[in-house]
Design a protein around this motif. Sequence first.
Motif, PDB file in Angstrom:
ATOM      1  N   GLY A  73      -5.850  -0.079 -31.232  1.00 54.27           N
ATOM      2  CA  GLY A  73      -6.417  -0.579 -32.371  1.00 54.27           C
ATOM      3  C   GLY A  73      -5.650  -0.665 -33.593  1.00 54.27           C
ATOM      4  N   ARG A  74      -4.613  -1.255 -33.795  1.00 55.71           N
ATOM      5  CA  ARG A  74      -3.913  -1.308 -35.241  1.00 55.71           C
ATOM      6  C   ARG A  74      -4.750  -1.900 -36.218  1.00 55.71           C
ATOM      7  NH1 ARG A  74       1.389  -2.129 -32.897  1.00 55.71           N
ATOM      8  NH2 ARG A  74       2.351  -0.267 -33.070  1.00 55.71           N
ATOM      9  N   SER A  75      -4.901  -1.072 -37.130  1.00 59.17           N
ATOM     10  CA  SER A  75      -5.696  -1.559 -38.198  1.00 59.17           C
ATOM     11  C   SER A  75      -4.794  -2.467 -39.160  1.00 59.17           C
ATOM     12  CB  SER A  75      -6.163  -0.501 -38.919  1.00 59.17           C
ATOM     13  OG  SER A  75      -7.516   0.175 -38.273  1.00 59.17           O
ATOM     14  N   THR A  76      -5.359  -3.147 -39.979  1.00 63.96           N
ATOM     15  CA  THR A  76      -4.637  -3.762 -40.909  1.00 63.96           C
ATOM     16  C   THR A  76      -3.853  -2.850 -41.752  1.00 63.96           C
ATOM     17  OG1 THR A  76      -6.596  -5.423 -41.160  1.00 63.96           O
ATOM     18  CG2 THR A  76      -4.815  -5.503 -42.812  1.00 63.96           C
ATOM     19  N   PHE A  77      -4.482  -1.737 -42.267  1.00 63.37           N
ATOM     20  CA  PHE A  77      -3.447  -0.944 -42.916  1.00 63.37           C
ATOM     21  C   PHE A  77      -2.331  -0.262 -42.211  1.00 63.37           C
ATOM     22  CE2 PHE A  77      -6.855   0.690 -46.419  1.00 63.37           C
ATOM     23  CZ  PHE A  77      -7.284  -0.729 -46.399  1.00 63.37           C
ATOM     24  N   ASP A  78      -2.486  -0.081 -40.925  1.00 70.09           N
ATOM     25  CA  ASP A  78      -1.439   0.422 -39.974  1.00 70.09           C
ATOM     26  C   ASP A  78      -0.182  -0.726 -40.106  1.00 70.09           C
ATOM     27  OD1 ASP A  78      -2.598   2.796 -39.598  1.00 70.09           O
ATOM     28  OD2 ASP A  78      -3.360   1.967 -37.877  1.00 70.09           O
ATOM     29  N   ARG A  79      -0.534  -1.670 -40.042  1.00 65.94           N
ATOM     30  CA  ARG A  79       0.391  -2.657 -40.118  1.00 65.94           C
ATOM     31  C   ARG A  79       1.203  -2.756 -41.465  1.00 65.94           C
ATOM     32  NH1 ARG A  79      -1.245  -7.665 -36.309  1.00 65.94           N
ATOM     33  NH2 ARG A  79       0.798  -8.165 -36.838  1.00 65.94           N
ATOM     34  N   ILE A  80       0.564  -2.565 -42.403  1.00 66.13           N
ATOM     35  CA  ILE A  80       1.103  -2.432 -43.713  1.00 66.13           C
ATOM     36  C   ILE A  80       1.970  -1.333 -43.912  1.00 66.13           C
ATOM     37  CG2 ILE A  80       0.636  -2.280 -46.144  1.00 66.13           C
ATOM     38  CD1 ILE A  80      -1.800  -4.023 -45.733  1.00 66.13           C
ATOM     39  N   TYR A  81       1.376  -0.124 -43.334  1.00 63.12           N
ATOM     40  CA  TYR A  81       2.154   1.122 -43.406  1.00 63.12           C
ATOM     41  C   TYR A  81       3.616   0.984 -42.764  1.00 63.12           C
ATOM     42  CZ  TYR A  81      -2.223   3.066 -44.724  1.00 63.12           C
ATOM     43  OH  TYR A  81      -3.350   3.441 -45.603  1.00 63.12           O
ATOM     44  N   ALA A  82       3.376   0.160 -41.737  1.00 67.54           N
ATOM     45  CA  ALA A  82       4.776   0.022 -40.727  1.00 67.54           C
ATOM     46  C   ALA A  82       5.664  -0.712 -41.479  1.00 67.54           C
ATOM     47  CB  ALA A  82       4.376  -0.722 -39.497  1.00 67.54           C
ATOM     48  N   VAL A  83       5.313  -1.929 -42.069  1.00 69.09           N
ATOM     49  CA  VAL A  83       6.208  -2.617 -43.171  1.00 69.09           C
ATOM     50  C   VAL A  83       6.721  -1.884 -44.194  1.00 69.09           C
ATOM     51  CG1 VAL A  83       6.355  -4.665 -44.626  1.00 69.09           C
ATOM     52  CG2 VAL A  83       4.977  -4.966 -42.312  1.00 69.09           C
ATOM     53  N   VAL A  84       5.837  -1.027 -44.680  1.00 75.88           N
ATOM     54  CA  VAL A  84       6.559  -0.287 -46.160  1.00 75.88           C
ATOM     55  C   VAL A  84       7.415   0.607 -45.528  1.00 75.88           C
ATOM     56  CG1 VAL A  84       5.749   1.521 -47.791  1.00 75.88           C
ATOM     57  CG2 VAL A  84       4.204  -0.392 -47.165  1.00 75.88           C
ATOM     58  N   ARG A  85       7.223   1.263 -44.525  1.00 78.40           N
ATOM     59  CA  ARG A  85       8.220   2.093 -44.044  1.00 78.40           C
ATOM     60  C   ARG A  85       9.598   1.532 -43.802  1.00 78.40           C
ATOM     61  NH1 ARG A  85       6.755   7.173 -42.009  1.00 78.40           N
ATOM     62  NH2 ARG A  85       4.541   7.523 -42.034  1.00 78.40           N
ATOM     63  N   ARG A  86       9.583   0.237 -43.589  1.00 79.08           N
ATOM     64  CA  ARG A  86      10.752  -0.658 -43.190  1.00 79.08           C
ATOM     65  C   ARG A  86      11.542  -0.904 -44.393  1.00 79.08           C
ATOM     66  NH1 ARG A  86       8.305  -5.016 -39.582  1.00 79.08           N
ATOM     67  NH2 ARG A  86      10.237  -6.115 -40.221  1.00 79.08           N
ATOM     68  N   ILE A  87      10.967  -0.804 -45.464  1.00 74.04           N
ATOM     69  CA  ILE A  87      11.752  -0.868 -46.824  1.00 74.04           C
ATOM     70  C   ILE A  87      12.749  -0.120 -46.891  1.00 74.04           C
ATOM     71  CG2 ILE A  87      11.621  -1.443 -49.245  1.00 74.04           C
ATOM     72  CD1 ILE A  87       8.564  -1.605 -48.937  1.00 74.04           C
ATOM     73  N   ALA A 122      -5.123   3.750 -50.253  1.00 74.31           N
ATOM     74  CA  ALA A 122      -5.865   4.472 -49.204  1.00 74.31           C
ATOM     75  C   ALA A 122      -5.014   5.763 -48.415  1.00 74.31           C
ATOM     76  CB  ALA A 122      -6.203   3.716 -47.967  1.00 74.31           C
ATOM     77  N   ALA A 123      -3.601   5.149 -48.523  1.00 73.20           N
ATOM     78  CA  ALA A 123      -2.435   5.924 -48.004  1.00 73.20           C
ATOM     79  C   ALA A 123      -2.028   6.961 -49.160  1.00 73.20           C
ATOM     80  CB  ALA A 123      -1.317   5.170 -47.625  1.00 73.20           C
ATOM     81  N   SER A 124      -2.663   6.942 -50.072  1.00 77.18           N
ATOM     82  CA  SER A 124      -2.443   7.751 -51.155  1.00 77.18           C
ATOM     83  C   SER A 124      -2.560   9.346 -50.495  1.00 77.18           C
ATOM     84  CB  SER A 124      -3.332   7.834 -52.367  1.00 77.18           C
ATOM     85  OG  SER A 124      -3.036   8.760 -53.436  1.00 77.18           O
ATOM     86  N   GLY A 125      -1.167  10.051 -50.556  1.00 75.61           N
ATOM     87  CA  GLY A 125      -1.009  11.323 -50.082  1.00 75.61           C
ATOM     88  C   GLY A 125      -0.563  11.397 -48.695  1.00 75.61           C
ATOM     89  N   GLN A 126      -0.341  10.024 -47.946  1.00 77.20           N
ATOM     90  CA  GLN A 126       0.445  10.078 -46.939  1.00 77.20           C
ATOM     91  C   GLN A 126       1.908  10.545 -46.692  1.00 77.20           C
ATOM     92  OE1 GLN A 126       0.217   8.120 -43.772  1.00 77.20           O
ATOM     93  NE2 GLN A 126      -1.759   8.388 -43.467  1.00 77.20           N
ATOM     94  N   GLY A 127       2.282  11.374 -46.326  1.00 73.98           N
ATOM     95  CA  GLY A 127       3.834  11.777 -46.417  1.00 73.98           C
ATOM     96  C   GLY A 127       4.692  11.008 -45.719  1.00 73.98           C
ATOM     97  N   GLY A 128       5.826  10.744 -46.264  1.00 74.86           N
ATOM     98  CA  GLY A 128       6.808  10.004 -45.535  1.00 74.86           C
ATOM     99  C   GLY A 128       6.570   8.386 -45.863  1.00 74.86           C
ATOM    100  N   LEU A 129       5.504   8.168 -46.311  1.00 69.38           N
ATOM    101  CA  LEU A 129       5.352   6.602 -46.845  1.00 69.38           C
ATOM    102  C   LEU A 129       5.811   6.414 -48.035  1.00 69.38           C
ATOM    103  CD1 LEU A 129       3.939   4.018 -45.834  1.00 69.38           C
ATOM    104  CD2 LEU A 129       2.037   4.773 -47.328  1.00 69.38           C
ATOM    105  N   PRO A 130       6.971   5.208 -48.292  1.00 70.69           N
ATOM    106  CA  PRO A 130       7.551   5.015 -49.322  1.00 70.69           C
ATOM    107  C   PRO A 130       6.908   4.075 -50.413  1.00 70.69           C
ATOM    108  CG  PRO A 130       8.723   4.093 -47.530  1.00 70.69           C
ATOM    109  CD  PRO A 130       7.604   5.160 -47.039  1.00 70.69           C
ATOM    110  N   TRP A 131       5.720   4.563 -50.624  1.00 75.17           N
ATOM    111  CA  TRP A 131       4.718   3.638 -51.369  1.00 75.17           C
ATOM    112  C   TRP A 131       5.560   3.169 -52.481  1.00 75.17           C
ATOM    113  CZ3 TRP A 131       3.422   5.340 -56.220  1.00 75.17           C
ATOM    114  CH2 TRP A 131       3.575   6.627 -56.310  1.00 75.17           C
ATOM    115  N   HIS A 132       6.178   3.926 -53.197  1.00 77.25           N
ATOM    116  CA  HIS A 132       7.019   3.639 -54.441  1.00 77.25           C
ATOM    117  C   HIS A 132       7.833   2.443 -54.270  1.00 77.25           C
ATOM    118  CE1 HIS A 132       9.566   6.624 -52.209  1.00 77.25           C
ATOM    119  NE2 HIS A 132      10.558   5.745 -52.852  1.00 77.25           N
ATOM    120  N   ARG A 133       8.357   2.152 -53.304  1.00 80.17           N
ATOM    121  CA  ARG A 133       9.044   0.935 -53.083  1.00 80.17           C
ATOM    122  C   ARG A 133       8.222  -0.383 -53.148  1.00 80.17           C
ATOM    123  NH1 ARG A 133      12.424   3.782 -48.289  1.00 80.17           N
ATOM    124  NH2 ARG A 133      13.444   5.278 -49.490  1.00 80.17           N
TER     125      ARG A 133
END
Length: 119
Positions: free
Chosen positions: A5-19, A49-60
């Motif tokens: 059950g991949r949520s929409t958010f998970d897909r977004i996280y996956a893309v962000v990690r690919r940056i 929602a991922a605020s605080g998630q480690g390893g997620l390069p949200w700053h990119r």
Amino acid sequence: MAMAGRSTFDRIYAVVRRIPKGRVATYGQVAALAGLAGRPRLTGYALHAASGQGGLPWHRVINAQGRISLMGLDPTAATTQRLRLEAEGVPFDARGRVDLGRFGWRPRTVPARAASKGR
DNA sequence: CGCGTGACTTGTA
DNA sequence: TTACAAGCCACGC
């Protein structure tokens, strides 16, 4: 298992990690790669929602203006984002904007020599 | 289940 | 260059 059950958010996280490091992507860009073309707000929502998630390069992830949207929401986080990007080699101009034309992420890179011609 | 809000984008003025 | 409006979908109350 799990993962089905991949949520929409998970897909977004996956893309962000690919940056890649030293590059930035816009919310719309991330949304499109996540299969959410036309719904850039969801990207921002997911990152929030991922605020605080480690390893997620949200700053990119920045907005289409090359600006940090957190400026009016969380100036503190905005500063952190800018510092992280500069540390990765992404410079900001005097107006606090990034040149997406040079540092914008280009997925599926290298369209043969079409791109290497310029420059 | 309805309404308002939002880490957005694009178009027009 | 900035400012305003419309479109979009998920979450919280």
